[in-house]
Design an enzyme around this catalytic site. Sequence first.
Site, PDB file in Angstrom:
ATOM      1  N   ASP A  65      -5.634   6.380   3.600  1.00  0.00           N
ATOM      2  CA  ASP A  65      -5.730   8.035   3.695  1.00  0.00           C
ATOM      3  C   ASP A  65      -6.322   8.550   4.989  1.00  0.00           C
ATOM      4  OD1 ASP A  65      -8.009   5.801   3.320  1.00  0.00           O
ATOM      5  OD2 ASP A  65      -8.746   7.522   1.385  1.00  0.00           O
ATOM      6  N   ARG A 102      -6.298  -6.807   0.073  1.00  0.00           N
ATOM      7  CA  ARG A 102      -7.429  -7.475  -0.997  1.00  0.00           C
ATOM      8  C   ARG A 102      -7.534  -5.990  -1.390  1.00  0.00           C
ATOM      9  NH1 ARG A 102     -11.984  -5.944   1.543  1.00  0.00           N
ATOM     10  NH2 ARG A 102     -11.605  -6.391   4.050  1.00  0.00           N
ATOM     11  N   SER A 122      -4.737   3.826  -0.270  1.00  0.00           N
ATOM     12  CA  SER A 122      -6.393   3.868   0.893  1.00  0.00           C
ATOM     13  C   SER A 122      -6.211   2.037   0.145  1.00  0.00           C
ATOM     14  CB  SER A 122      -6.401   4.460   0.118  1.00  0.00           C
ATOM     15  OG  SER A 122      -5.852   5.834   0.279  1.00  0.00           O
TER      16      SER A 122
END
Length: 505
Positions: free
Chosen positions: A231, A193, A178
Amino acid sequence: MGRRWREVAAIAVAVTFAAVSVVAVGKRVRKRREWGRVEGIMRELEKECETDVGRLRQVADALAVEMNAGLASEGGSKLKMLLTHVDRLPDGSEKGIYYALDLGGTNFRVLQIRLGGQRSSILTHDVERQPIPRHLMTSTSEELFDFVAAALKTFVENKENADGDVPGSGRELGFTFSFPVKQASVSSGILIRWTKGFAIEDMVGKDVSESLQLALQRKGLDMRIVALVNDSVGTLALGYYHDPDTVAAVIFGTGTNACYIERREAIIKCQGLNTSFGSMVVNLEWGSFWSSHLPRTLYDIELDLDSPNPTEQGFEKMISGMYLGEIARRVILRMAQQSDFLGVVPSKLSTPFILRTPMMAAMHEDESQSLSEVDRILTEILEVPEVHPRIRKLVMKVCDIITRRAARLAAAGIVGILKKIGREGERPLGSRSRPDTTMRRTVVAVEGGLYVSYTTFREYLHEALEEILGEDIVRHVVLQVTEDGSGIGAALVAAAHSSTSVHTQ
Ligand code: ADP
Ligand code: MG
């Protein structure tokens, strides 16, 4: 003692009393002034966190506009609108055993599901949760992935031994990761990132699935990564598996994010996308959403500056579980610094992230007459020496303002998505029908500890949703909690993409 001396003594006593009462009055005046300062800070906070329904509508509109901009061109918006390459959601025809690994917040989970070949027929599912050791969040990618691969291996071996399943080849995995990932296919992608306090520099720009696959090989675990999802996508998949009216999914946990099902033609930045179906799940990465309509305070600005990712994840920093307690701590600290309402500023109060959101929730939802839970947390965690009942109430109010703002902005975010897909009840152009007759049942799958466990957050969110949409429309909108959806959903996506796992654009 002569008469004169008695008179002198009486005068001396009177002067002393007068001096004592001047000191007492002075103390009271100072206390009142100090308290006035604290109340001033509170009033300012309340004003700056104002989220009237007009502002929430502006936030929702801004999100819908940014969604369009993010779909129109790469880098066209702060919203990444990432293509997930998930173009098939589980419809119930899936069969067999699938595994999932859910990594991306406070805990990670490994799980196995057994599918029966009909909608809503998850025959069994077993989950194991473990907290992610903090030092691994800033270590190396190899250390992090070796750790999760080892946990997965132990889990798989235990399950297969217990169930008498044939071990070995053919194991398939859905990997919930996630963080923002640029995907080239449903099973692979490159980390853009880190967020939520993770910072493993050597991983940025690398293929996430490949890194995990290598770790699995190092551990000698034969398993193929069929799906790489975040997620919200997992949550959407499980929601859809149970209820095909599901159109979007949102996460309110350590972080916050959302995804939804978009028509292929609307994804302008990728015309000619090779998908077998007419739509694809798009991951907003709405944690990084920003708009001038968002009510930002001094505390948000300072929190951002002190974070490892300043100017990034602005929406997330106002909403998600990782940050709410920290915002509250910063407010209480400022109150303590600008007055002596807590006496000497306790050093613990100056420690970042010491007040975690579950503790904040426990104080906020303290129903005892004496607010004993507020007292306990302030004394035990923040080491405040003495907590006057008035202070307890004040701290509770701080929690309320911050959580209310978060929940209401979260609701505005959901409405923004509904607006983008025409499910927020606005009359279609040229139509004369009343909105409620054209509105279809619309399910949004929700997951995350903040929403599930923080009742007041959830209630504020629902209240705001009704305020923005109105009673007629909100009746058609269902927020459906999917427990462990992010992990189970990843296994379901793996199942749905099992035979044709590579979909390059
Ligand atoms: P993750 O986001 O790590 O995958 P969860 O969805 O379980 O995990 O969410 C955990 C987060 O939810 C915690 O970090 C915390 O911020 C928040 N949370 C959990 N329990 C509570 C609670 N009782 N009250 C408020 N927030 C909570
Ligand atoms: Mg999670």
